[in-house]
Design a protein around this motif. Structure first.
Motif, mmCIF file in Angstrom:
data_model
loop_
_atom_site.group_PDB
_atom_site.id
_atom_site.type_symbol
_atom_site.label_atom_id
_atom_site.label_comp_id
_atom_site.label_asym_id
_atom_site.label_seq_id
_atom_site.Cartn_x
_atom_site.Cartn_y
_atom_site.Cartn_z
ATOM 1 N N THR A 247 0.874 -1.349 0.034
ATOM 2 C CA THR A 247 -0.089 0.078 0.047
ATOM 3 C C THR A 247 0.876 1.152 0.066
ATOM 4 O OG1 THR A 247 -1.939 1.121 1.042
ATOM 5 C CG2 THR A 247 -0.243 0.167 2.657
ATOM 6 N N MET A 248 0.164 2.394 -0.583
ATOM 7 C CA MET A 248 0.707 3.690 -0.485
ATOM 8 C C MET A 248 0.835 4.212 0.899
ATOM 9 S SD MET A 248 -0.663 5.345 -3.863
ATOM 10 C CE MET A 248 0.179 6.797 -3.397
ATOM 11 N N PRO A 249 1.726 5.053 1.309
ATOM 12 C CA PRO A 249 1.371 6.144 2.632
ATOM 13 C C PRO A 249 0.192 6.695 2.445
ATOM 14 C CG PRO A 249 3.585 6.639 1.453
ATOM 15 C CD PRO A 249 2.869 5.760 0.368
ATOM 16 N N SER A 250 -0.129 7.506 3.381
ATOM 17 C CA SER A 250 -1.631 7.983 3.532
ATOM 18 C C SER A 250 -1.647 9.063 2.367
ATOM 19 C CB SER A 250 -1.762 8.963 4.828
ATOM 20 O OG SER A 250 -2.825 9.892 4.585
ATOM 21 N N ILE A 251 -2.672 8.853 1.346
ATOM 22 C CA ILE A 251 -2.921 9.651 0.207
ATOM 23 C C ILE A 251 -3.089 11.158 0.787
ATOM 24 C CG2 ILE A 251 -4.663 10.296 -1.606
ATOM 25 C CD1 ILE A 251 -3.130 8.097 -2.463
ATOM 26 N N VAL A 252 -3.781 11.638 1.841
ATOM 27 C CA VAL A 252 -4.029 12.775 2.364
ATOM 28 C C VAL A 252 -2.920 13.419 2.824
ATOM 29 C CG1 VAL A 252 -4.498 12.324 4.693
ATOM 30 C CG2 VAL A 252 -5.609 14.306 3.632
ATOM 31 N N ASP A 253 -2.030 12.773 3.309
ATOM 32 C CA ASP A 253 -0.600 13.070 3.809
ATOM 33 C C ASP A 253 0.321 13.690 2.706
ATOM 34 O OD1 ASP A 253 -1.418 12.989 6.397
ATOM 35 O OD2 ASP A 253 -0.201 11.013 6.745
ATOM 36 N N LEU A 254 0.282 12.652 1.559
ATOM 37 C CA LEU A 254 1.168 12.927 0.394
ATOM 38 C C LEU A 254 0.566 14.259 -0.217
ATOM 39 C CD1 LEU A 254 1.294 9.529 -1.275
ATOM 40 C CD2 LEU A 254 3.393 10.780 -0.346
ATOM 41 N N LEU A 255 -0.843 14.542 -0.345
ATOM 42 C CA LEU A 255 -1.379 15.629 -1.017
ATOM 43 C C LEU A 255 -0.917 16.943 0.051
ATOM 44 C CD1 LEU A 255 -4.831 14.428 -2.137
ATOM 45 C CD2 LEU A 255 -2.517 14.941 -3.647
ATOM 46 N N PRO B 206 -7.369 -1.304 -1.376
ATOM 47 C CA PRO B 206 -6.443 -1.654 -0.077
ATOM 48 C C PRO B 206 -4.942 -0.804 -0.509
ATOM 49 C CG PRO B 206 -7.638 -3.467 -0.674
ATOM 50 C CD PRO B 206 -8.148 -2.419 -1.663
ATOM 51 N N ALA B 207 -4.665 -0.555 -1.702
ATOM 52 C CA ALA B 207 -3.412 -0.138 -2.120
ATOM 53 C C ALA B 207 -3.325 1.336 -1.852
ATOM 54 C CB ALA B 207 -2.877 -0.591 -3.298
#
Length: 357
Positions: A169-177, A227-228
Protein backbone atom coordinates in the motif's frame (compact mmCIF):
# COMPACT_ATOMS: atom_id res chain seq x y z
CA UNK A 1 -5.79 19.21 -38.54
CA UNK A 2 -2.70 17.16 -39.28
CA UNK A 3 -0.46 16.61 -36.28
CA UNK A 4 3.17 17.67 -36.32
CA UNK A 5 5.61 14.82 -35.92
CA UNK A 6 8.73 15.65 -33.93
CA UNK A 7 12.19 15.55 -35.48
CA UNK A 8 14.19 12.40 -34.81
CA UNK A 9 16.59 14.23 -32.49
CA UNK A 10 13.75 15.18 -30.16
CA UNK A 11 12.19 11.70 -30.29
CA UNK A 12 15.60 10.31 -29.31
CA UNK A 13 15.82 12.76 -26.41
CA UNK A 14 12.37 11.72 -25.21
CA UNK A 15 13.36 8.05 -25.26
CA UNK A 16 16.53 8.81 -23.30
CA UNK A 17 14.68 10.95 -20.77
CA UNK A 18 12.03 8.28 -20.27
CA UNK A 19 14.58 5.55 -19.63
CA UNK A 20 16.72 7.65 -17.29
CA UNK A 21 13.68 8.88 -15.36
CA UNK A 22 12.48 5.31 -14.92
CA UNK A 23 15.95 4.33 -13.71
CA UNK A 24 15.92 7.20 -11.21
CA UNK A 25 12.45 6.34 -9.90
CA UNK A 26 13.60 2.76 -9.46
CA UNK A 27 16.61 3.90 -7.43
CA UNK A 28 14.44 6.15 -5.27
CA UNK A 29 12.05 3.30 -4.49
CA UNK A 30 14.59 0.63 -3.64
CA UNK A 31 17.55 0.86 -1.28
CA UNK A 32 20.83 -0.81 -2.18
CA UNK A 33 20.54 -2.63 1.16
CA UNK A 34 17.70 -4.79 -0.16
CA UNK A 35 17.21 -7.45 -2.78
CA UNK A 36 14.65 -8.46 -5.39
CA UNK A 37 12.74 -11.74 -5.12
CA UNK A 38 10.27 -13.44 -7.46
CA UNK A 39 6.91 -14.45 -5.97
CA UNK A 40 4.29 -16.56 -7.81
CA UNK A 41 0.72 -15.22 -7.53
CA UNK A 42 -2.15 -17.08 -9.22
CA UNK A 43 0.12 -18.69 -11.79
CA UNK A 44 2.11 -15.54 -12.67
CA UNK A 45 5.48 -14.37 -11.32
CA UNK A 46 5.88 -10.92 -9.75
CA UNK A 47 8.93 -9.07 -8.48
CA UNK A 48 8.95 -7.95 -4.85
CA UNK A 49 11.72 -6.09 -3.04
CA UNK A 50 12.85 -7.30 0.37
CA UNK A 51 14.62 -4.87 2.69
CA UNK A 52 15.91 -5.64 6.20
CA UNK A 53 14.19 -3.66 8.96
CA UNK A 54 16.45 -4.54 11.89
CA UNK A 55 13.47 -6.07 13.66
CA UNK A 56 14.01 -9.65 12.51
CA UNK A 57 11.58 -9.48 9.57
CA UNK A 58 12.19 -8.12 6.10
CA UNK A 59 9.88 -5.48 4.65
CA UNK A 60 8.43 -6.69 1.35
CA UNK A 61 7.40 -4.15 -1.34
CA UNK A 62 5.57 -4.88 -4.57
CA UNK A 63 7.54 -4.03 -7.74
CA UNK A 64 5.64 -5.35 -10.77
CA UNK A 65 5.14 -8.29 -13.14
CA UNK A 66 8.26 -10.32 -13.85
CA UNK A 67 7.10 -10.49 -17.48
CA UNK A 68 7.49 -6.72 -17.93
CA UNK A 69 10.80 -6.46 -19.83
CA UNK A 70 11.58 -2.91 -18.64
CA UNK A 71 11.12 -3.85 -14.99
CA UNK A 72 13.15 -7.02 -15.48
CA UNK A 73 15.96 -5.00 -17.04
CA UNK A 74 15.96 -2.55 -14.15
CA UNK A 75 16.11 -5.40 -11.65
CA UNK A 76 19.08 -6.88 -13.52
CA UNK A 77 20.90 -3.52 -13.65
CA UNK A 78 19.89 -2.30 -10.19
CA UNK A 79 23.40 -1.96 -8.80
CA UNK A 80 24.42 0.23 -11.75
CA UNK A 81 21.56 2.75 -11.62
CA UNK A 82 22.77 6.31 -10.97
CA UNK A 83 20.78 9.45 -10.29
CA UNK A 84 21.28 12.26 -12.82
CA UNK A 85 18.46 14.67 -12.02
CA UNK A 86 20.35 17.77 -13.20
CA UNK A 87 20.99 16.32 -16.66
CA UNK A 88 17.38 15.19 -16.93
CA UNK A 89 16.17 18.70 -16.11
CA UNK A 90 18.13 19.97 -19.10
CA UNK A 91 16.47 17.38 -21.33
CA UNK A 92 13.03 18.41 -20.08
CA UNK A 93 13.82 22.10 -20.64
CA UNK A 94 15.01 21.43 -24.20
CA UNK A 95 11.89 19.42 -25.06
CA UNK A 96 9.67 22.23 -23.81
CA UNK A 97 11.56 25.21 -25.21
CA UNK A 98 12.98 23.83 -28.45
CA UNK A 99 10.66 20.96 -29.39
CA UNK A 100 7.53 22.85 -28.40
CA UNK A 101 6.12 20.19 -26.09
CA UNK A 102 3.80 21.20 -23.27
CA UNK A 103 4.69 21.04 -19.60
CA UNK A 104 1.88 20.46 -17.12
CA UNK A 105 0.72 23.19 -14.80
CA UNK A 106 3.44 23.25 -12.10
CA UNK A 107 0.97 22.59 -9.29
CA UNK A 108 -0.60 19.63 -11.09
CA UNK A 109 2.91 18.36 -11.80
CA UNK A 110 3.78 18.56 -8.11
CA UNK A 111 0.65 16.58 -7.19
CA UNK A 112 1.40 13.86 -9.73
CA UNK A 113 5.05 13.73 -8.66
CA UNK A 114 4.05 13.35 -4.99
CA UNK A 115 1.80 10.39 -5.76
CA UNK A 116 4.48 8.89 -8.03
CA UNK A 117 7.04 9.15 -5.22
CA UNK A 118 4.45 7.58 -2.91
CA UNK A 119 4.35 4.48 -5.12
CA UNK A 120 1.11 5.01 -7.05
CA UNK A 121 2.53 3.98 -10.43
CA UNK A 122 4.69 1.24 -8.93
CA UNK A 123 1.44 -0.24 -7.61
CA UNK A 124 0.08 -0.22 -11.17
CA UNK A 125 -2.03 2.89 -10.84
CA UNK A 126 -2.86 4.83 -14.01
CA UNK A 127 -2.94 8.59 -14.59
CA UNK A 128 -6.06 9.45 -16.59
CA UNK A 129 -7.85 12.55 -17.85
CA UNK A 130 -6.19 15.63 -19.30
CA UNK A 131 -3.03 15.10 -17.24
CA UNK A 132 -2.58 11.83 -19.12
CA UNK A 133 -3.31 13.53 -22.46
CA UNK A 134 -0.38 15.86 -21.72
CA UNK A 135 1.91 12.81 -21.81
CA UNK A 136 0.95 11.62 -25.29
CA UNK A 137 3.14 14.14 -27.12
CA UNK A 138 6.20 12.47 -25.62
CA UNK A 139 4.80 8.97 -26.04
CA UNK A 140 3.88 9.39 -29.71
CA UNK A 141 6.54 11.89 -30.75
CA UNK A 142 4.08 14.55 -31.94
CA UNK A 143 3.03 18.05 -30.96
CA UNK A 144 -0.53 18.14 -29.62
CA UNK A 145 -2.46 21.42 -29.22
CA UNK A 146 -2.09 23.14 -25.85
CA UNK A 147 -5.76 24.20 -25.94
CA UNK A 148 -6.71 20.56 -25.33
CA UNK A 149 -4.45 20.29 -22.27
CA UNK A 150 -5.91 22.81 -19.83
CA UNK A 151 -7.12 21.29 -16.57
CA UNK A 152 -7.86 22.18 -12.97
CA UNK A 153 -7.78 18.68 -11.55
CA UNK A 154 -5.90 15.39 -11.61
CA UNK A 155 -7.59 12.01 -12.00
CA UNK A 156 -6.08 8.67 -11.03
CA UNK A 157 -7.34 5.13 -11.57
CA UNK A 158 -6.49 1.66 -10.40
CA UNK A 159 -8.01 -1.70 -11.21
CA UNK A 160 -9.87 -3.09 -8.19
CA UNK A 161 -8.36 -6.57 -8.47
CA UNK A 162 -4.83 -5.16 -8.66
CA UNK A 163 -5.39 -3.02 -5.58
CA UNK A 164 -6.64 -6.04 -3.68
CA UNK A 165 -3.91 -8.44 -4.80
CA UNK A 166 -0.58 -6.56 -4.72
CA UNK A 167 -0.27 -6.96 -0.94
CA UNK A 168 1.28 -3.51 -0.58
CA UNK A 169 0.00 0.00 0.00
CA UNK A 170 0.94 3.64 -0.46
CA UNK A 171 1.47 6.03 2.44
CA UNK A 172 -1.57 8.06 3.43
CA UNK A 173 -2.95 9.80 0.31
CA UNK A 174 -4.05 12.86 2.27
CA UNK A 175 -0.58 13.18 3.83
CA UNK A 176 1.07 12.97 0.38
CA UNK A 177 -1.24 15.69 -0.91
CA UNK A 178 -0.67 17.86 2.16
CA UNK A 179 3.07 17.67 1.45
CA UNK A 180 2.25 19.63 -1.72
CA UNK A 181 -0.39 21.94 -0.21
CA UNK A 182 -1.44 21.83 3.43
CA UNK A 183 -4.97 22.95 2.52
CA UNK A 184 -5.84 19.65 0.83
CA UNK A 185 -8.77 17.93 2.56
CA UNK A 186 -10.98 14.91 1.89
CA UNK A 187 -14.28 15.70 0.13
CA UNK A 188 -17.39 14.00 1.57
CA UNK A 189 -18.77 11.48 -0.89
CA UNK A 190 -22.09 12.33 -2.55
CA UNK A 191 -23.58 9.04 -1.32
CA UNK A 192 -22.98 9.93 2.31
CA UNK A 193 -20.41 7.12 2.60
CA UNK A 194 -17.55 7.77 5.05
CA UNK A 195 -15.11 6.55 2.39
CA UNK A 196 -13.14 9.22 0.53
CA UNK A 197 -12.58 9.17 -3.24
CA UNK A 198 -11.68 12.84 -3.81
CA UNK A 199 -9.58 15.57 -2.24
CA UNK A 200 -9.56 19.31 -2.80
CA UNK A 201 -7.40 22.26 -1.75
CA UNK A 202 -8.36 25.84 -0.94
CA UNK A 203 -7.93 26.83 -4.60
CA UNK A 204 -10.45 24.11 -5.61
CA UNK A 205 -7.86 21.91 -7.31
CA UNK A 206 -9.41 18.47 -7.19
CA UNK A 207 -7.73 15.05 -7.02
CA UNK A 208 -10.00 12.08 -7.65
CA UNK A 209 -9.55 8.29 -7.61
CA UNK A 210 -11.55 6.03 -9.91
CA UNK A 211 -11.89 2.34 -10.71
CA UNK A 212 -13.81 0.18 -13.15
CA UNK A 213 -17.45 -0.58 -12.40
CA UNK A 214 -17.68 -4.31 -11.71
CA UNK A 215 -21.48 -4.35 -11.93
CA UNK A 216 -24.36 -2.23 -13.19
CA UNK A 217 -24.59 1.55 -13.02
CA UNK A 218 -26.22 1.29 -9.60
CA UNK A 219 -22.77 0.71 -8.10
CA UNK A 220 -21.49 4.08 -9.33
CA UNK A 221 -22.51 5.76 -6.08
CA UNK A 222 -20.84 3.13 -3.90
CA UNK A 223 -17.16 3.91 -3.29
CA UNK A 224 -14.93 0.86 -3.72
CA UNK A 225 -12.38 -0.08 -1.07
CA UNK A 226 -8.88 0.11 -2.57
CA UNK A 227 -6.36 -1.53 -0.20
CA UNK A 228 -3.32 -0.20 -2.07
CA UNK A 229 -4.38 3.47 -2.11
CA UNK A 230 -3.28 4.67 1.31
CA UNK A 231 -6.73 5.13 2.86
CA UNK A 232 -8.48 6.41 -0.28
CA UNK A 233 -11.41 4.66 -1.92
CA UNK A 234 -12.33 4.95 -5.61
CA UNK A 235 -15.49 5.76 -7.54
CA UNK A 236 -16.52 2.90 -9.85
CA UNK A 237 -17.24 4.15 -13.38
CA UNK A 238 -18.66 2.38 -16.39
CA UNK A 239 -16.29 2.07 -19.38
CA UNK A 240 -13.20 2.68 -17.19
CA UNK A 241 -12.06 -0.94 -17.38
CA UNK A 242 -11.68 -0.48 -21.16
CA UNK A 243 -9.62 2.68 -20.65
CA UNK A 244 -7.06 1.32 -18.19
CA UNK A 245 -6.58 -2.15 -19.68
CA UNK A 246 -2.90 -2.72 -20.55
CA UNK A 247 -1.69 0.86 -19.86
CA UNK A 248 1.67 2.14 -21.08
CA UNK A 249 4.58 3.98 -19.53
CA UNK A 250 5.28 7.61 -20.47
CA UNK A 251 7.00 10.71 -19.13
CA UNK A 252 5.48 13.84 -17.61
CA UNK A 253 7.63 16.87 -18.54
CA UNK A 254 7.82 18.21 -14.99
CA UNK A 255 11.08 19.13 -13.23
CA UNK A 256 13.54 16.34 -14.12
CA UNK A 257 10.82 14.13 -15.62
CA UNK A 258 8.23 12.05 -13.80
CA UNK A 259 7.70 8.46 -14.90
CA UNK A 260 3.95 7.81 -15.15
CA UNK A 261 1.62 5.12 -16.44
CA UNK A 262 -1.18 6.28 -18.77
CA UNK A 263 -3.87 4.55 -20.83
CA UNK A 264 -2.83 3.27 -24.24
CA UNK A 265 -3.48 6.28 -26.53
CA UNK A 266 -5.84 4.38 -28.81
CA UNK A 267 -7.97 3.39 -25.82
CA UNK A 268 -7.92 6.97 -24.53
CA UNK A 269 -9.21 8.23 -27.90
CA UNK A 270 -12.05 5.71 -28.10
CA UNK A 271 -12.96 6.19 -24.43
CA UNK A 272 -13.25 9.96 -24.92
CA UNK A 273 -15.67 9.41 -27.79
CA UNK A 274 -17.74 7.15 -25.56
CA UNK A 275 -17.96 9.40 -22.51
CA UNK A 276 -18.39 12.70 -24.38
CA UNK A 277 -22.03 11.94 -25.13
CA UNK A 278 -22.66 11.06 -21.48
CA UNK A 279 -21.63 14.43 -20.08
CA UNK A 280 -24.30 16.48 -18.37
CA UNK A 281 -25.65 19.27 -20.56
CA UNK A 282 -24.91 22.28 -18.34
CA UNK A 283 -22.18 24.78 -19.26
CA UNK A 284 -19.40 22.86 -17.44
CA UNK A 285 -20.51 19.55 -18.91
CA UNK A 286 -20.63 21.06 -22.39
CA UNK A 287 -17.11 22.41 -22.04
CA UNK A 288 -15.82 19.02 -20.91
CA UNK A 289 -17.68 17.32 -23.76
CA UNK A 290 -16.08 19.61 -26.32
CA UNK A 291 -12.64 18.96 -24.85
CA UNK A 292 -13.28 15.20 -24.92
CA UNK A 293 -14.01 15.37 -28.64
CA UNK A 294 -10.98 17.56 -29.42
CA UNK A 295 -8.67 15.23 -27.49
CA UNK A 296 -10.11 12.14 -29.17
CA UNK A 297 -9.74 13.61 -32.66
CA UNK A 298 -6.20 14.85 -32.02
CA UNK A 299 -5.14 11.41 -30.82
CA UNK A 300 -6.83 9.70 -33.78
CA UNK A 301 -4.84 11.94 -36.15
CA UNK A 302 -1.61 11.40 -34.19
CA UNK A 303 -2.03 7.63 -34.22
CA UNK A 304 -2.69 7.68 -37.96
CA UNK A 305 0.36 9.90 -38.57
CA UNK A 306 2.68 7.69 -36.51
CA UNK A 307 1.83 4.33 -38.05
CA UNK A 308 -0.47 3.08 -35.30
CA UNK A 309 -3.65 2.89 -37.34
CA UNK A 310 -4.03 -0.84 -36.64
CA UNK A 311 -3.89 -0.30 -32.87
CA UNK A 312 -6.58 2.34 -33.18
CA UNK A 313 -8.79 0.14 -35.37
CA UNK A 314 -8.45 -2.74 -32.90
CA UNK A 315 -9.53 -0.49 -30.03
CA UNK A 316 -12.54 0.76 -31.97
CA UNK A 317 -13.53 -2.76 -32.91
CA UNK A 318 -13.23 -3.99 -29.31
CA UNK A 319 -15.41 -1.16 -28.02
CA UNK A 320 -17.93 -1.49 -30.86
CA UNK A 321 -18.54 -5.18 -30.20
CA UNK A 322 -18.96 -4.76 -26.46
CA UNK A 323 -22.61 -3.99 -27.04
CA UNK A 324 -25.29 -1.59 -28.12
CA UNK A 325 -24.67 0.86 -25.27
CA UNK A 326 -21.10 1.36 -26.47
CA UNK A 327 -22.19 1.72 -30.08
CA UNK A 328 -24.88 4.25 -29.28
CA UNK A 329 -22.43 6.35 -27.22
CA UNK A 330 -19.96 6.55 -30.12
CA UNK A 331 -22.74 7.42 -32.58
CA UNK A 332 -24.12 10.06 -30.22
CA UNK A 333 -20.75 11.75 -29.86
CA UNK A 334 -20.37 11.85 -33.62
CA UNK A 335 -23.81 13.43 -33.79
CA UNK A 336 -22.96 16.24 -31.37
CA UNK A 337 -19.50 16.94 -32.80
CA UNK A 338 -19.09 19.84 -35.21
CA UNK A 339 -16.72 21.59 -37.59
CA UNK A 340 -13.29 20.15 -38.27
CA UNK A 341 -13.65 17.56 -35.49
CA UNK A 342 -16.78 16.14 -37.11
CA UNK A 343 -15.12 16.13 -40.53
CA UNK A 344 -12.12 14.24 -39.15
CA UNK A 345 -14.33 11.69 -37.40
CA UNK A 346 -16.44 11.20 -40.53
CA UNK A 347 -13.34 10.54 -42.62
CA UNK A 348 -11.99 8.04 -40.11
CA UNK A 349 -15.30 6.21 -39.62
CA UNK A 350 -15.68 5.84 -43.38
CA UNK A 351 -12.14 4.47 -43.61
CA UNK A 352 -12.75 1.71 -41.05
CA UNK A 353 -16.38 1.18 -42.12
CA UNK A 354 -17.52 1.50 -38.48
CA UNK A 355 -21.04 2.76 -39.23
CA UNK A 356 -22.66 4.77 -42.02
CA UNK A 357 -21.92 8.51 -41.81
Amino acid sequence: MATRTLDLVYRTMIAELGQRSFDASFQADFSLAGRFVTVPVKGRDYFYFEEPTGEGKDKRTYVGPAADPEIAARVAAFQEIKDDAKARRKLVSTLIRSAGLQAPDPFAGNVIEALANGGFFRLRGVLIGTSAFQCYSALLGVRLPSTAMQTGDADFAQDFAISAEVDDTMPSIVDLLKSVDSTFRPIPHRSGSPKTTAFENAARFRVEFLTGNRGSDEYTDRPADMPALGGAAADPLRFLDFLIYEPVRSILLHKSGVTVTVPAPERYAVHKLIIASRRVTDALGGSKRDKDIVQAVQLILALMDTGRANDLADAFQEAWFRGSGWQEAIKATYGISAGKEKAALAAYFREIDLFPV
